[in-house]
Write an enzyme that holds these catalytic residues in place. Structure first.
Site, PDB file in Angstrom:
ATOM      1  N   GLY A 167       0.821  -1.219   0.000  1.00  0.00           N
ATOM      2  CA  GLY A 167       0.000   0.000   0.000  1.00  0.00           C
ATOM      3  C   GLY A 167       0.847   1.257   0.000  1.00  0.00           C
ATOM      4  N   SER A 216       0.564  -4.141   4.943  1.00  0.00           N
ATOM      5  CA  SER A 216       0.896  -4.491   6.318  1.00  0.00           C
ATOM      6  C   SER A 216       0.892  -3.247   7.189  1.00  0.00           C
ATOM      7  CB  SER A 216       2.278  -5.137   6.334  1.00  0.00           C
ATOM      8  OG  SER A 216       2.716  -5.264   7.652  1.00  0.00           O
ATOM      9  N   ILE A 274       4.769  -3.068   8.411  1.00  0.00           N
ATOM     10  CA  ILE A 274       5.871  -2.738   7.491  1.00  0.00           C
ATOM     11  C   ILE A 274       5.519  -1.417   6.830  1.00  0.00           C
ATOM     12  CG2 ILE A 274       7.225  -3.536   5.505  1.00  0.00           C
ATOM     13  CD1 ILE A 274       6.108  -6.392   6.179  1.00  0.00           C
ATOM     14  N   VAL A 321       9.230   8.481   1.030  1.00  0.00           N
ATOM     15  CA  VAL A 321       9.817   9.586   0.264  1.00  0.00           C
ATOM     16  C   VAL A 321       9.305   9.467  -1.171  1.00  0.00           C
ATOM     17  CG1 VAL A 321      11.921  10.063   1.580  1.00  0.00           C
ATOM     18  CG2 VAL A 321      11.884   8.164  -0.042  1.00  0.00           C
ATOM     19  N   LYS A 357       5.984  22.147 -10.634  1.00  0.00           N
ATOM     20  CA  LYS A 357       7.413  21.961 -10.894  1.00  0.00           C
ATOM     21  C   LYS A 357       7.677  22.300 -12.358  1.00  0.00           C
ATOM     22  CE  LYS A 357      10.718  18.081 -11.053  1.00  0.00           C
ATOM     23  NZ  LYS A 357      10.921  16.652 -10.703  1.00  0.00           N
ATOM     24  N   PRO A 400      14.665  21.963 -18.137  1.00  0.00           N
ATOM     25  CA  PRO A 400      13.324  22.556 -18.108  1.00  0.00           C
ATOM     26  C   PRO A 400      12.287  21.582 -18.663  1.00  0.00           C
ATOM     27  CG  PRO A 400      14.533  23.337 -20.036  1.00  0.00           C
ATOM     28  CD  PRO A 400      15.421  22.329 -19.348  1.00  0.00           C
ATOM     29  N   VAL A 406       1.261 -10.345   4.702  1.00  0.00           N
ATOM     30  CA  VAL A 406       1.362 -11.614   3.974  1.00  0.00           C
ATOM     31  C   VAL A 406       2.465 -12.434   4.647  1.00  0.00           C
ATOM     32  CG1 VAL A 406       1.899 -12.717   1.757  1.00  0.00           C
ATOM     33  CG2 VAL A 406       0.622 -10.552   1.805  1.00  0.00           C
ATOM     34  N   LEU A 454       9.028  -0.191  -6.402  1.00  0.00           N
ATOM     35  CA  LEU A 454      10.361  -0.563  -5.913  1.00  0.00           C
ATOM     36  C   LEU A 454      10.596  -2.061  -6.025  1.00  0.00           C
ATOM     37  CD1 LEU A 454      10.526   1.779  -2.777  1.00  0.00           C
ATOM     38  CD2 LEU A 454      11.519   2.181  -5.039  1.00  0.00           C
ATOM     39  N   THR A 503      11.936   9.837 -11.499  1.00  0.00           N
ATOM     40  CA  THR A 503      11.283   9.053 -12.550  1.00  0.00           C
ATOM     41  C   THR A 503      10.497   7.838 -12.043  1.00  0.00           C
ATOM     42  OG1 THR A 503      13.460   8.037 -12.766  1.00  0.00           O
ATOM     43  CG2 THR A 503      12.826   9.620 -14.450  1.00  0.00           C
TER      44      THR A 503
HETATM   45  C1  LIG Z   1      15.608   8.609  -1.407  1.00  0.00           C
HETATM   46  C2  LIG Z   1      14.487   8.374  -2.363  1.00  0.00           C
HETATM   47  C3  LIG Z   1      13.944   9.444  -3.055  1.00  0.00           C
HETATM   48  C4  LIG Z   1      12.921   9.233  -3.979  1.00  0.00           C
HETATM   49  N1  LIG Z   1      12.438  10.285  -4.693  1.00  0.00           N
HETATM   50  C5  LIG Z   1      11.525  10.063  -5.655  1.00  0.00           C
HETATM   51  C6  LIG Z   1      11.008  11.125  -6.438  1.00  0.00           C
HETATM   52  O1  LIG Z   1      11.366  12.280  -6.264  1.00  0.00           O
HETATM   53  N2  LIG Z   1      10.090  10.837  -7.390  1.00  0.00           N
HETATM   54  C7  LIG Z   1       9.641   9.574  -7.607  1.00  0.00           C
HETATM   55  O2  LIG Z   1       8.829   9.346  -8.513  1.00  0.00           O
HETATM   56  N3  LIG Z   1      10.071   8.554  -6.843  1.00  0.00           N
HETATM   57  C8  LIG Z   1      10.998   8.761  -5.886  1.00  0.00           C
HETATM   58  N4  LIG Z   1      11.406   7.727  -5.119  1.00  0.00           N
HETATM   59  C9  LIG Z   1      10.804   6.413  -5.304  1.00  0.00           C
HETATM   60  C10 LIG Z   1       9.425   6.362  -4.660  1.00  0.00           C
HETATM   61  O3  LIG Z   1       9.530   6.702  -3.302  1.00  0.00           O
HETATM   62  C11 LIG Z   1       8.832   4.965  -4.801  1.00  0.00           C
HETATM   63  O4  LIG Z   1       8.961   4.536  -6.114  1.00  0.00           O
HETATM   64  C12 LIG Z   1       7.367   4.994  -4.469  1.00  0.00           C
HETATM   65  O5  LIG Z   1       7.167   5.523  -3.198  1.00  0.00           O
HETATM   66  C13 LIG Z   1       6.761   3.615  -4.551  1.00  0.00           C
HETATM   67  O6  LIG Z   1       7.210   2.795  -3.505  1.00  0.00           O
HETATM   68  P1  LIG Z   1       6.520   1.379  -3.383  1.00  0.00           P
HETATM   69  O7  LIG Z   1       5.069   1.588  -3.239  1.00  0.00           O
HETATM   70  O8  LIG Z   1       7.006   0.528  -4.492  1.00  0.00           O
HETATM   71  O9  LIG Z   1       7.159   0.760  -2.052  1.00  0.00           O
HETATM   72  P2  LIG Z   1       6.927   1.136  -0.503  1.00  0.00           P
HETATM   73  O10 LIG Z   1       6.576   2.550  -0.296  1.00  0.00           O
HETATM   74  O11 LIG Z   1       8.130   0.591   0.204  1.00  0.00           O
HETATM   75  O12 LIG Z   1       5.645   0.276  -0.076  1.00  0.00           O
HETATM   76  C14 LIG Z   1       5.730  -1.100   0.179  1.00  0.00           C
HETATM   77  C15 LIG Z   1       4.384  -1.588   0.712  1.00  0.00           C
HETATM   78  O13 LIG Z   1       4.420  -3.007   0.774  1.00  0.00           O
HETATM   79  C16 LIG Z   1       3.838  -3.410   1.977  1.00  0.00           C
HETATM   80  N5  LIG Z   1       4.369  -4.728   2.334  1.00  0.00           N
HETATM   81  C17 LIG Z   1       5.650  -5.146   2.337  1.00  0.00           C
HETATM   82  N6  LIG Z   1       5.731  -6.420   2.756  1.00  0.00           N
HETATM   83  C18 LIG Z   1       4.451  -6.819   3.012  1.00  0.00           C
HETATM   84  C19 LIG Z   1       3.879  -8.019   3.489  1.00  0.00           C
HETATM   85  N7  LIG Z   1       4.619  -9.087   3.791  1.00  0.00           N
HETATM   86  N8  LIG Z   1       2.545  -8.054   3.638  1.00  0.00           N
HETATM   87  C20 LIG Z   1       1.756  -6.984   3.353  1.00  0.00           C
HETATM   88  N9  LIG Z   1       2.261  -5.838   2.897  1.00  0.00           N
HETATM   89  C21 LIG Z   1       3.594  -5.752   2.738  1.00  0.00           C
HETATM   90  C22 LIG Z   1       4.179  -2.334   2.980  1.00  0.00           C
HETATM   91  O14 LIG Z   1       3.303  -2.342   4.092  1.00  0.00           O
HETATM   92  C23 LIG Z   1       4.016  -1.091   2.095  1.00  0.00           C
HETATM   93  O15 LIG Z   1       2.652  -0.708   2.125  1.00  0.00           O
HETATM   94  C24 LIG Z   1      12.419   7.919  -4.172  1.00  0.00           C
HETATM   95  C25 LIG Z   1      12.935   6.856  -3.449  1.00  0.00           C
HETATM   96  C26 LIG Z   1      13.967   7.060  -2.555  1.00  0.00           C
HETATM   97  C27 LIG Z   1      14.529   5.895  -1.810  1.00  0.00           C
END
Ligand SMILES: Cc1cc2nc3c(=O)[nH]c(=O)nc-3n(C[C@H](O)[C@H](O)[C@H](O)COP(=O)(O)OP(=O)(O)OC[C@H]3O[C@@H](n4cnc5c(N)ncnc54)[C@H](O)[C@@H]3O)c2cc1C
Length: 496
Positions: A12, A39, A42, A47, A78, A98, A185, A335, A346
């Site tokens: 989420g 979860s 977790i 960010v 932006k 730009p 999970v 991710l 990106t």
């Molecule tokens: C330093 C930094 C700067 C960034 N800056 C940018 C930016 O400027 N622009 C941009 O587009 N992106 C940026 N990103 C990337 C961006 O933050 C992520 O791509 C975006 O937030 C998506 O993350 P996610 O949802 O894939 O993972 P997460 O936010 O890590 O979410 C993972 C989810 O999985 C769930 N989960 C994990 N294991 C389980 C389990 N066993 N059971 C149930 N649930 C589980 C967790 O509860 C959570 O809800 C940045 C990343 C970093 C590290």
């Protein structure tokens, strides 16, 4: 396979909620159910506050207007990204990538002409920040919106609070009928074929589905930990593997910037992202060159008094991507599929593109998974295209102060494609043809490549006088006139 009846999304974070919205919006009419499991134990990465202009299309697809989501997410506009300190070439110490506007047509073409003259040894002015409207709007802290509609299109992106965006998208997804389960999970059950059959949750509940989306973050619970899909790190290309985030306050009453600033520090770069309520700041760096403590000291020094007493969050980044983003009956998004360090913000764009390609791939073949290979090829190509553009920033740096910057410049682990673009540029060859040859695989279009190469001052040191189409001073005077027709950023956001 017929259309899936039930899709289960694990995660989420922004990836999970973006995916849930896009899939449900598109396929609710087919009766396809979407369940998202996240979860409570977790956390999300928390960010990710900057976007590319493609996020506008995401909200349009969902039919969500700026006035509805932007205030709820403390969002700002932006106009582009400014890069101070990456280059030490006189006149090119800071440049802007730009976003491009219809009004840029004339000055933009003159910039390309000047950049080509300079590439071929003539002293024409060619810093993109002097030629593009977005750079002037950012300099004057204006919104990318005309005060009175001028009938000319503008392009722009957003900054937003990642947590609030997640919450906003969750509410919207629930409104579309996405089922939401807060649970962890604990185990994944597979069929003999290797396909995922069900998710077994910590509470004892079980979620059966026929299609699974892994949005579980860096660990890749389904795609990597369950299905064993290998991860290909990009550490040979991109050295940064750590980040520190420290928020600071906006100065009361001050105009709100309409750009991201990405300042080169000694072992990486620091972002500054303006929201309506605060700045998001952070330092992206390489643990191979500096310790976490030293990096935090450096970031605090960079932020000055504003960071006093503010808590720092240290993050690890897994940079690279899986080879097969769609494997068996599981597709990885966010991710979990991969990450390229955030220099060009990106990640959300790659999430959006991956989901859109997935929808198209499934629909084109009547939900037969025959397009899996084509999908995987295209997504890999997107990651490599973005990676090359980001790597080019490090290749082109001209800082001499630390091993970090010298090693980045000397790094020969770059793609053949990027190496050939650099070669054509340096030799004064046909850069246009070189860009065209690689086509959509580059991900970034001609203006972005020109802005980067010229903006870093990648030109010969010795230049002959030039009969140039227009000087920087003339271009800037024109930009100032054009920018006067745009609203103040603060007034546009706050209705002042
Ligand atoms: C330093 C930094 C700067 C960034 N800056 C940018 C930016 O400027 N622009 C941009 O587009 N992106 C940026 N990103 C990337 C961006 O933050 C992520 O791509 C975006 O937030 C998506 O993350 P996610 O949802 O894939 O993972 P997460 O936010 O890590 O979410 C993972 C989810 O999985 C769930 N989960 C994990 N294991 C389980 C389990 N066993 N059971 C149930 N649930 C589980 C967790 O509860 C959570 O809800 C940045 C990343 C970093 C590290």
């Amino acid at each position: 396979m017929t259309a899936p009846k039930h899709i289960a999304i694990v995660g989420g974070g922004t990836a999970g909620w973006m995916t849930a919205n896009l899939l449900r919006q598109r396929w609710a009419r087919l009766g396809i159910e979407v369940t998202l499991i996240e979860s409570a134990d977790i956390g999300t990465i928390g960010v990710g506050e900057g976007s590319t202009p493609f996020l506008r299309q995401f909200f349009r697809t969902l039919g969500i207007a700026e006035r509805d989501w932007m205030p709820a997410c403390n969002a700002t506009f932006k106009c582009g990204i400014r890069f101070p300190g990456w280059s030490s070439v006189p006149g090119y110490e800071s440049y802007v990538h730009p976003f491009f506007n219809e009004a840029d047509r004339e000055l933009g073409n003159q910039f390309f002409t000047n950049a080509c003259l300079r590439r071929r040894g003539q002293a024409a002015d060619a810093n993109p920040q002097d030629f593009f409207l977005a750079a002037e709007l950012a300099r004057q802290r204006r919104a990318p919106h005309y005060e009175v509609d001028a009938g000319l299109g503008t392009d722009y992106a957003y900054h937003f609070d990642a947590g609030l965006l997640g919450a906003f998208l969750r509410t919207h997804a629930l409104g579309l009928g996405v089922r939401h389960i807060v649970d962890t999970v604990a185990r994944v059950e597979q069929h003999d074929s290797g396909d995922i059959a069900a998710l077994l949750l910590a509470s004892g509940a079980r979620v059966d589905a026929d299609l699974f989306v892994d949005c579980s973050g860096f660990k890749g619970l389904l795609i990597t930990e369950t299905l064993g899909e290998p991860f290909h790190p990009y550490h040979d290309n991109l050295f940064n593997d750590r980040a520190i985030a420290i928020p600071t306050s906006l100065v009361e009453g001050e105009d709100i910037p309409s750009e991201t600033v990405s300042t080169a520090l000694r072992h990486g770069w620091a972002w500054q992202i303006p929201l309506t309520t605060r700045y998001g700041n952070g330092y992206v760096y390489s643990s191979g060159f500096v310790s976490d403590d030293e990096a935090e000291r450096e970031l605090r020094e960079h932020l000055g008094a504003a960071a006093q007493g503010a808590t720092a969050r240290h993050l690890r980044m897994r940079v690279g991507c899986v080879k097969q983003h769609w494997r068996q009956n599981c597709v990885a998004i966010g991710l979990a599929q991969g990450f390229i360090e955030p220099l060009e913000a990106t990640a959300l764009m790659l999430i959006q593109f991956s989901v859109e390609h997935f929808i198209t791939a499934l629909e084109q073949d009547g939900f037969e998974p025959g397009r899996r290979e084509a999908f995987n090829r295209r997504v890999a190509e997107m990651f490599e295209g973005v990676r090359d553009y980001v790597v080019a920033h490090y290749q082109l740096n001209t800082r001499r102060d630390t091993d970090y910057w010298r090693a980045n410049r000397a790094n020969r682990n770059i793609s053949d494609r990027l190496a050939s673009l650099l070669q054509v540029w340096d030799r004064g060859g046909d850069f246009e043809a070189a860009l065209e040859r690689h086509g959509a695989a580059l991900m970034y279009l001609r203006p972005s490549w020109y802005a980067l190469f010229a903006g870093m001052g990648r030109f010969a040191a010795e230049l002959r006088p030039a009969a140039q189409a227009i000087t920087a001073a003339q271009a800037k005077a024109r930009l100032r006139l054009m920018a006067a027709a745009f609203s103040s950023h603060r007034n546009h956001l706050m209705g002042g």
